[in-house]
Each structure stands twice: as structure tokens, then as C-alpha cells.
Write an enzyme that holds these catalytic residues in place. Structure first.
Site, PDB file in Angstrom:
ATOM      1  N   ASP A 130      10.862   4.452 -10.566  1.00 37.04           N
ATOM      2  CA  ASP A 130       9.598   4.538  -9.826  1.00 37.04           C
ATOM      3  C   ASP A 130       8.940   3.178  -9.629  1.00 37.04           C
ATOM      4  O   ASP A 130       7.728   3.042  -9.763  1.00 37.04           O
ATOM      5  CB  ASP A 130       8.628   5.491 -10.528  1.00 37.04           C
ATOM      6  CG  ASP A 130       7.517   5.977  -9.586  1.00 37.04           C
ATOM      7  OD1 ASP A 130       7.692   5.846  -8.363  1.00 37.04           O
ATOM      8  OD2 ASP A 130       6.494   6.465 -10.077  1.00 37.04           O
ATOM      9  N   SER A 168      -1.927   4.707  -9.513  1.00 37.23           N
ATOM     10  CA  SER A 168      -0.495   4.427  -9.469  1.00 37.23           C
ATOM     11  C   SER A 168      -0.221   3.016  -8.975  1.00 37.23           C
ATOM     12  O   SER A 168      -0.708   2.614  -7.920  1.00 37.23           O
ATOM     13  CB  SER A 168       0.225   5.407  -8.534  1.00 37.23           C
ATOM     14  OG  SER A 168       0.562   6.584  -9.190  1.00 37.23           O
ATOM     15  N   HIS A 214       6.689   5.999  -5.718  1.00 32.30           N
ATOM     16  CA  HIS A 214       6.091   7.213  -5.150  1.00 32.30           C
ATOM     17  C   HIS A 214       4.840   6.916  -4.326  1.00 32.30           C
ATOM     18  O   HIS A 214       4.407   7.757  -3.536  1.00 32.30           O
ATOM     19  CB  HIS A 214       5.800   8.246  -6.243  1.00 32.30           C
ATOM     20  CG  HIS A 214       4.600   7.962  -7.089  1.00 32.30           C
ATOM     21  ND1 HIS A 214       4.695   7.384  -8.346  1.00 32.30           N
ATOM     22  CD2 HIS A 214       3.282   8.179  -6.884  1.00 32.30           C
ATOM     23  CE1 HIS A 214       3.488   7.268  -8.865  1.00 32.30           C
ATOM     24  NE2 HIS A 214       2.613   7.736  -7.994  1.00 32.30           N
TER      25      HIS A 214
END
Length: 449
Positions: free
Chosen positions: A139, A213, A109
Site C-alpha cells: 500500500d 492516509s 489506496h
């Protein structure tokens, strides 16, 4: 208050920072009575160069169908859909896993849809990266850069991580630059959160925020335990509940991307549910952890290995599992053709069964090519037919009426059992197509025009 689950990539917005008064104090001594104070600094000096910042930019393209009322006014040559383009920029983190080849792991993402990916190294260098491959369901994305004097992170066996182990999160929150926070491992095998398709998270209370992230969650030896990916954020900020993808899961996916250029997802071929207190009592079991098998797909890896409906899978390769979601995540990330040892309980007896995983057939990227009204849908062979595992909001698939969790069990009057049969039959159809849909044990037809 509604709980909000948030992925951790950050848009490039200027943060509002408030200056706080600082009280004057004497310098803290580095030792007391000749004993050196404990510090994470030596470990971090070795580890932080392996964690990088990831800056992305690109253009998001969205398509919306033009309402019939507008097409009426513009005649037969009116456009069927409206295309909108919007530039975007974002920030995230990444971890160098191979210094010689320049491989960097981050979250899908973070880089999804990016046209340009720039890596910021800890020594101040900025290097352009290319995308080697990615897996949306877990992911994970693999990048590569060309640079010298890189530092790769050391890795640990994430299956050996225990609740209560100290954890250190390293990343790039809010674009402030490399930041280190610490905490403990709060829980293992977290799933059912709806963040990703495949969930088997390590939970930590180490403070992580937007921009973390793709960053590293490491132990006190500086070894990678997981890749930070999401937080529970009821107010948009950290509340001490963060999630990381286990390192073993990451390694399996990355190995497949390097070898094949894609993730060749493994499939066992069972449908089931978590072993809960009621089921355990009904089967006279003391354990309440495991995956209860409701159904075995004919001719699947499970069927060939001898797994039966009613079996309770309690371990994978000797490692205990807590839930069906954990079983699904472990199997799906191991790769097709891998031989796996499953520990099961059958009729109160413990057994070990070896199975060679099958290959998951998926046409996520080609769904729209099969039929325009399937664009935006993710399809795979399921236990009852072709399973709709995801439907993009506002996509043609969503507007046609397809929903996540649907099973396509037939085309017109012909039943289908798997994705291969679905593709072959759909390619032969002309004009309108009637899909026979199984939803919540109810059958209906959906017409694709």
C-alpha cells in the site's frame, strides 16, 4: 460489536460539524516562573511543510457478466459483459521525502485508479503530480511534483522505535486541512489484520481519521517513523487504534521504485507459522517470538543458504522479529538480490545464516492476458505451486471459482512448481484448460473455458 478495519482515504463528502459553546477563560501564559512551557510548536513549524494534501479524481470501471437468460433473448451478438463507469473524487495525505526531486510518498489506496492527482502544499500552492510507481501489497505509492522551495521530512531508523515513544500524526482528516494530533507508540510489528498483503505495522493511539492516509507519523524530533494507513473503526471513527507502515519498509520500497520503476520483491522461499507457546514448549525454548519454518522450497534462497525445516528464525539483520508475518513483510520489501543475515535457532543452538533473496515472480497486471478467466487474480510462486494471493471481488477469476490461498499445482495432467512453468505451459494450451487446485490440502480441478 464487530470490529471494523478502515483505510484512511476520504471521499469528498461534506462533513456535518456541530458548533459547541466555548467557555471564556484567561489567556494561558507562555511561561511560569520564568520557565518556558513545553511545546511541540517549534518542531511542527519545521516538519508540517513536508506533509501535503492529496486530492484525486478519476473514473472507476466495473465489469459484470451478463446473465445467460438475458443473452438468450438478444441472440449470439449479445454482449458477454456489462461495463459501468462511475466518476469518483477522494482526499488523502502525502509526505515529501526529497525536496530537490519533488518525491512524495502516499498510500496506494489513496491514488489507485486516479486520472488526476493534485497536491496541496502547506503554503497554499496546488501542483499537479505524476505517479512514479506503486505497490499494492504494501500500500505504498510514489508521486513526483515540479515545484521550488519544498521541505523534505527528516527520517529515523524505524527499527529503533520503541513501545511508549511519543508519536505525532500529521495529515488531512476529512478534508479539513492540515491537522496535528499526538499520542504514543502502542505496539510494534502488528500483522494478521487483513488490511494489506504485507503487514508489519506500528500501532499508535494518536488520533487519525479518514483522510489521514499517506500522512506522517513522526517522533518528537519531527523525524518520520511511518506512513499512516489504517485505523480500527467499529463506528467509522477514531477509537485510538491506528496503524502506520514503518519508515524503513517505505524507504526500501521507494528505492526500488526509483531505481527499477517497480518493486522487485524479495523471496526467501519458506513456508511456516508463528512460534507460539505450544511450539516453544515442544522445542524446549524460552522465547515465544519468531517464525517457525515448516517447509523450505527446493532451489530457493533459503535452500541455497542452508535453512532447514524445523528452524526458527528469530532475527533479520540483527533485529528481532515476532512472527512469520513480520518475517514475510521484511523479506518481501527488501528487494531481490539483497543479502540478508538471519538469526535462527536449530536444535536449541543459535546460528547465523546469510542468504541472497530471490526474485518474486508476479503477473498481477498480466493475469488476465494469460487467460480471460484469470482476470482479477494475483499470482506468485509459492511453496506448493502457483499461489493465488488475491482475487478481486466480482472478477472473472472469482466467478471461475478461484479463491485466495489456492495453489495451482498442475495444468491438465502436467504438474507445475512455479509461475514461470505455469506461464509457459498455459501459453501452449488451446481451448478449455483444467487447473489442478490444492485447497486446504484437498485436490480438485477447475475448468477454464
Amino acid at each position: 460489536m464487530k470490529t471494523k478495519l478502515s483505510l484512511l482515504s476520504a471521499t469528498l463528502l461534506t462533513a456535518s460539524l456541530t458548533m459547541m459553546p466555548v467557555a471564556s477563560h484567561a489567556a494561558i501564559p507562555m511561561s511560569v516562573d520564568g520557565q518556558t512551557l513545553p511545546s511541540l510548536a517549534p518542531m511542527l513549524e519545521r516538519t508540517t511543510p513536508a506533509v501535503v494534501s492529496v486530492a484525486v479524481s478519476g473514473t472507476q470501471v466495473s465489469k459484470q457478466q451478463v446473465p445467460d437468460v438475458f443473452r438468450y433473448f438478444f441472440g449470439p451478438n449479445a454482449p458477454q459483459e456489462q461495463v459501468k463507469e462511475r466518476p469518483f473524487r477522494g482526499l488523502g495525505s502525502g509526505v515529501i521525502i526529497d525536496a530537490e526531486k519533488g518525491y512524495i510518498v502516499t498510500n496506494n489506496h489513496v491514488i489507485n485508479g486516479a486520472d488526476d492527482i493534485q497536491i496541496g502544499l502547506s503554503d497554499g500552492r496546488e501542483v499537479e503530480a505524476k505517479l512514479i510507481g506503486a505497490d499494492k501489497e504494501s500500500d505504498i505509492a510514489l508521486l513526483q511534483i515540479e515545484a521550488k522551495n519544498l521541505t523534505a521530512i527528516k527520517q529515523t531508523d524505524s527499527d529503533e522505535v520503541r513501545v511508549g515513544d511519543f508519536a505525532v500524526a500529521i495529515g488531512n482528516p476529512f478534508g479539513l486541512g492540515q491537522t496535528v494530533t499526538s499520542g504514543i507508540v502502542s505496539a510494534l510489528g502488528r500483522s494478521g489484520l487483513g488490511i494489506e498483503m504485507l503487514e508489519n505495522f506500528i500501532q499508535t493511539d494518536a488520533s487519525i481519521n479518514s483522510g489521514n492516509s499517506g500522512g506522517a507519523l513522526v517522533n518528537l524530533n519531527g523525524e518520520l517513523m511511518g506512513i499512516n494507513t489504517a485505523i480500527v473503526a467499529p463506528n467509522g471513527g477514531n477509537v485510538g487504534i491506528g496503524f502506520a507502515i514503518p519508515a524503513n519498509m517505505v524507504n526500501s520500497l521507494v528505492s526500488q521504485i526509483i531505481e527499477h520503476g517497480e518493486v522487485r520483491r524479495g523471496v526467501l522461499g519458506v513456508a511456516g507459522r508463528d512460534l507460539d507457546k505450544e511450539l516453544a514448549k515442544a522445542f524446549g525454548l524460552e522465547t515465544q517470538h519468531g517464525a517457525f519454518v515448516n517447509e523450505v522450497v527446493p532451489d530457493s534462497a533459503a535452500a541455497k543458504a542452508g535453512i532447514k525445516a524445523g528452524d526458527i528464525i528469530i532475527s533479520v539483520n540483527g533485529r528481532k522479529i515476532k512472527s512469520f508475518q513480520e518475517l514475510r513483510a521484511k523479506v518481501a520489501t527488501m528487494g531481490a538480490g539483497v543479502k540478508v543475515d538471519f538469526g535462527i535457532i536449530r536444535d536449541g543452538d543459535n546460528k547465523n545464516i546469510k542468504a541472497t533473496l530471490g526474485k518474486a515472480e508476479s503477473v498481477e497486471a498480466a493475469a488476465g492476458a494469460l487467460h480471460p478467466m484469470l482476470q482479477g487474480a494475483t499470482l506468485q510462486t509459492g511453496s506448493k505451486g502457483v499461489e493465488i494471493t488475491d482475487v478481486a471481488q466480482g472478477s472473472p477469476a472469482a466467478m471461475s471459482g478461484l479463491q485466495k490461498g489456492d495453489f495451482i499445482v498442475g495444468i491438465n495432467r502436467t504438474p507445475i512448481k512455479d509461475l514461470k512453468a505455469f506461464k509457459g505451459l498455459l501459453e501452449k494450451q488451446q481451448g478449455s484448460v483444467a487447473l489442478k487446485i490444492l485447497r486446504d490440502n484437498n485436490l480438485s480441478y477447475l475448468i477454464l473455458r
